[in-house]
Scaffold this motif. Structure first.
Motif, PDB file in Angstrom:
ATOM      1  N   SER A  16     -18.789  76.782 -26.682  1.00 56.61           N
ATOM      2  CA  SER A  16     -17.697  77.117 -25.637  1.00 56.61           C
ATOM      3  C   SER A  16     -17.930  78.594 -25.151  1.00 56.61           C
ATOM      4  CB  SER A  16     -16.326  76.935 -26.104  1.00 56.61           C
ATOM      5  OG  SER A  16     -16.030  77.720 -27.366  1.00 56.61           O
ATOM      6  N   HIS A  17     -17.107  78.857 -24.142  1.00 53.47           N
ATOM      7  CA  HIS A  17     -17.001  80.351 -23.532  1.00 53.47           C
ATOM      8  C   HIS A  17     -16.258  80.953 -24.426  1.00 53.47           C
ATOM      9  CE1 HIS A  17     -19.131  77.918 -20.111  1.00 53.47           C
ATOM     10  NE2 HIS A  17     -19.247  79.307 -19.544  1.00 53.47           N
ATOM     11  N   VAL A  18     -16.848  82.286 -24.742  1.00 50.39           N
ATOM     12  CA  VAL A  18     -15.957  83.031 -25.424  1.00 50.39           C
ATOM     13  C   VAL A  18     -15.803  84.487 -24.923  1.00 50.39           C
ATOM     14  CG1 VAL A  18     -15.913  84.362 -27.829  1.00 50.39           C
ATOM     15  CG2 VAL A  18     -16.771  82.165 -27.436  1.00 50.39           C
ATOM     16  N   ALA A  19     -14.679  84.926 -24.951  1.00 51.89           N
ATOM     17  CA  ALA A  19     -14.377  86.273 -24.300  1.00 51.89           C
ATOM     18  C   ALA A  19     -14.384  87.391 -25.821  1.00 51.89           C
ATOM     19  CB  ALA A  19     -12.759  86.436 -23.757  1.00 51.89           C
ATOM     20  N   PHE A  20     -14.717  88.690 -25.646  1.00 49.63           N
ATOM     21  CA  PHE A  20     -14.554  89.488 -26.641  1.00 49.63           C
ATOM     22  C   PHE A  20     -14.310  90.658 -25.995  1.00 49.63           C
ATOM     23  CE2 PHE A  20     -18.789  90.374 -24.368  1.00 49.63           C
ATOM     24  CZ  PHE A  20     -18.820  91.918 -24.204  1.00 49.63           C
ATOM     25  N   LYS A  21     -13.752  91.575 -27.046  1.00 45.89           N
ATOM     26  CA  LYS A  21     -13.167  92.847 -26.594  1.00 45.89           C
ATOM     27  C   LYS A  21     -13.071  93.689 -27.828  1.00 45.89           C
ATOM     28  CE  LYS A  21      -8.209  94.605 -25.556  1.00 45.89           C
ATOM     29  NZ  LYS A  21      -6.983  94.165 -25.420  1.00 45.89           N
ATOM     30  N   LEU A  80     -12.125  85.196 -28.272  1.00 44.25           N
ATOM     31  CA  LEU A  80     -11.047  84.386 -27.793  1.00 44.25           C
ATOM     32  C   LEU A  80     -11.790  83.215 -26.969  1.00 44.25           C
ATOM     33  CD1 LEU A  80      -8.255  83.541 -27.309  1.00 44.25           C
ATOM     34  CD2 LEU A  80      -8.323  85.035 -25.156  1.00 44.25           C
ATOM     35  N   LYS A  81     -11.530  82.090 -27.253  1.00 44.10           N
ATOM     36  CA  LYS A  81     -12.188  81.016 -26.703  1.00 44.10           C
ATOM     37  C   LYS A  81     -11.290  80.745 -25.422  1.00 44.10           C
ATOM     38  CE  LYS A  81     -13.023  76.051 -27.532  1.00 44.10           C
ATOM     39  NZ  LYS A  81     -12.776  74.712 -28.027  1.00 44.10           N
ATOM     40  N   PHE A  96      -6.205  88.615 -24.022  1.00 43.17           N
ATOM     41  CA  PHE A  96      -5.832  88.728 -25.507  1.00 43.17           C
ATOM     42  C   PHE A  96      -4.280  88.855 -25.789  1.00 43.17           C
ATOM     43  CE2 PHE A  96     -10.259  89.446 -24.747  1.00 43.17           C
ATOM     44  CZ  PHE A  96     -10.951  88.891 -26.090  1.00 43.17           C
ATOM     45  N   ASP A  97      -3.619  89.196 -24.637  1.00 40.74           N
ATOM     46  CA  ASP A  97      -2.249  89.606 -24.984  1.00 40.74           C
ATOM     47  C   ASP A  97      -1.434  88.136 -24.757  1.00 40.74           C
ATOM     48  OD1 ASP A  97      -2.457  92.241 -25.594  1.00 40.74           O
ATOM     49  OD2 ASP A  97      -2.366  92.888 -23.704  1.00 40.74           O
ATOM     50  N   GLU A  98      -2.027  87.400 -23.834  1.00 36.73           N
ATOM     51  CA  GLU A  98      -1.157  86.016 -23.395  1.00 36.73           C
ATOM     52  C   GLU A  98      -1.640  85.175 -24.453  1.00 36.73           C
ATOM     53  OE1 GLU A  98      -2.912  85.371 -19.671  1.00 36.73           O
ATOM     54  OE2 GLU A  98      -1.708  86.828 -18.672  1.00 36.73           O
ATOM     55  N   GLN A  99      -2.588  85.168 -25.349  1.00 41.61           N
ATOM     56  CA  GLN A  99      -2.868  84.229 -26.288  1.00 41.61           C
ATOM     57  C   GLN A  99      -3.185  84.683 -27.581  1.00 41.61           C
ATOM     58  OE1 GLN A  99      -6.225  81.339 -24.572  1.00 41.61           O
ATOM     59  NE2 GLN A  99      -5.947  82.150 -22.645  1.00 41.61           N
ATOM     60  N   ASP A 124      -1.940  84.157 -30.470  1.00 44.02           N
ATOM     61  CA  ASP A 124      -2.301  82.909 -31.650  1.00 44.02           C
ATOM     62  C   ASP A 124      -3.801  82.349 -31.495  1.00 44.02           C
ATOM     63  OD1 ASP A 124       0.343  83.419 -32.004  1.00 44.02           O
ATOM     64  OD2 ASP A 124       0.977  81.562 -31.015  1.00 44.02           O
ATOM     65  N   GLN A 125      -4.366  82.549 -30.609  1.00 45.71           N
ATOM     66  CA  GLN A 125      -5.898  81.935 -30.537  1.00 45.71           C
ATOM     67  C   GLN A 125      -6.841  83.176 -30.804  1.00 45.71           C
ATOM     68  OE1 GLN A 125      -6.198  78.863 -30.630  1.00 45.71           O
ATOM     69  NE2 GLN A 125      -3.921  78.332 -30.352  1.00 45.71           N
ATOM     70  N   VAL A 126      -6.516  84.441 -30.799  1.00 44.42           N
ATOM     71  CA  VAL A 126      -7.293  85.606 -31.072  1.00 44.42           C
ATOM     72  C   VAL A 126      -8.074  85.617 -32.558  1.00 44.42           C
ATOM     73  CG1 VAL A 126      -7.537  88.149 -30.898  1.00 44.42           C
ATOM     74  CG2 VAL A 126      -6.458  86.758 -29.127  1.00 44.42           C
ATOM     75  N   ALA A 127      -9.196  85.729 -32.399  1.00 43.42           N
ATOM     76  CA  ALA A 127      -9.812  86.086 -33.838  1.00 43.42           C
ATOM     77  C   ALA A 127     -10.441  87.268 -33.986  1.00 43.42           C
ATOM     78  CB  ALA A 127     -10.893  84.787 -34.265  1.00 43.42           C
TER      79      ALA A 127
END
Length: 271
Positions: free
Chosen positions: A114-119, A174-175, A187-190, A192-195
């Motif tokens: 899947s598409h993944v955002a990183f920070k 984050l997916k 990353f603030d809005e989700q 619970d899904q941040v790893a």
């Protein structure tokens, strides 16, 4: 039996023929006590059944609220599934040059489907920054991020190579859905899904002493600079060239000129 209880017969022979069954020939006191015990046991069983049913009812009402808690605890106990592959995986190597801004590099690859955002995050935001600080990677895509850090002079004015730095970097993932644009607020809005993919420790290398880690760092920095220059260049225009008010120059212009010249020749001949 009820008739016998009302008017017992006076004749002994008749009484002998109408004896009570053997299960009632026992002592009346013992039979009454046993029946009392049976009634007591039945009442206890009913009370226990009522208690069980009340407990089951309370469990049923609380099952919906406890299900989410149990599932969250179960997710916390499971090992985190990595979405990104990092190279290097646990450390960020910087050349040790006091009083200068040095660079490190890390390769980030999306290994998920899947598409993944990183920070990036750092414990020293005043002396460190990343390029890019975050982004979105499609499945299988990779990028080399450059990390900048200012190296301060040591207090004792001695060269301290391979020192343990307190500065750390954290890479989070984050997916996300396809087509979404990257913004740090994701990353603030989700939350619970941040790893947390990895926490990287800073390690300094002697810039004057050749090493495998230093050679690899130089190669990654060169690749990162080349990729940055490629992104700065405008995309090549593979379509036809457009000038003026939209006239297409190429073979269409040549055909039009030949057609007009032919029309002029035919008009001159007819005259």
């Amino acid at each position: 039996m009820a008739i016998v209880d009302e008017k017992p017969p006076t004749d002994g022979k008749i009484w002998s023929l109408c004896r009570m069954p053997f299960w009632q020939s026992t002592n009346p006191s013992s039979s009454s006590s046993s029946s009392t015990q049976n009634i007591h046991h039945l009442s206890q069983n009913q009370q226990q059944q009522q208690q069980v049913s009340s407990v089951e009812g309370s469990n049923t009402t609380n099952s919906s609220s406890s299900t989410s808690t149990v599932s969250s605890v179960a997710r916390s106990l499971l090992p985190t599934r990595r979405r990104l592959r990092l190279d290097p995986s646990t450390k960020l190597y910087f050349p040790y040059e006091p009083g200068k801004q040095v660079k490190s590099a890390i390769k980030i690859k999306n290994t998920s489907k899947s598409h993944v955002a990183f920070k990036f995050q750092t414990t020293a935001p005043k002396s460190c920054f990343m390029r890019p600080p975050g982004g979105i990677l499609v499945p299988g895509e990779s990028i080399i991020a450059t990390v900048f850090k200012f190296v301060e002079h040591p207090e004792n004015n001695e060269k301290q190579v391979d020192q343990k730095s307190k500065v750390k970097f954290k890479i989070m993932s984050l997916k996300v859905k396809e087509g979404i644009e990257y913004v740090p607020e994701l990353f603030d809005e989700q939350k619970d899904q941040v790893a947390v993919e990895q926490i990287l420790r800073v390690v300094f290398l002697d810039a004057e002493r050749p090493s495998t880690a230093l050679d690899k760092l130089k190669r990654q920095l060169a690749e990162a600079e080349a990729a940055l220059e490629a992104r700065k260049k405008p995309p090549e225009d593979t379509g036809p060239r457009i000038v003026g008010e939209g006239l297409v120059i190429d073979e269409w212009k040549e055909r039009r000129e030949r057609y007009l010249a032919k029309q002029q020749v035919e008009g001159a001949d007819s005259v």
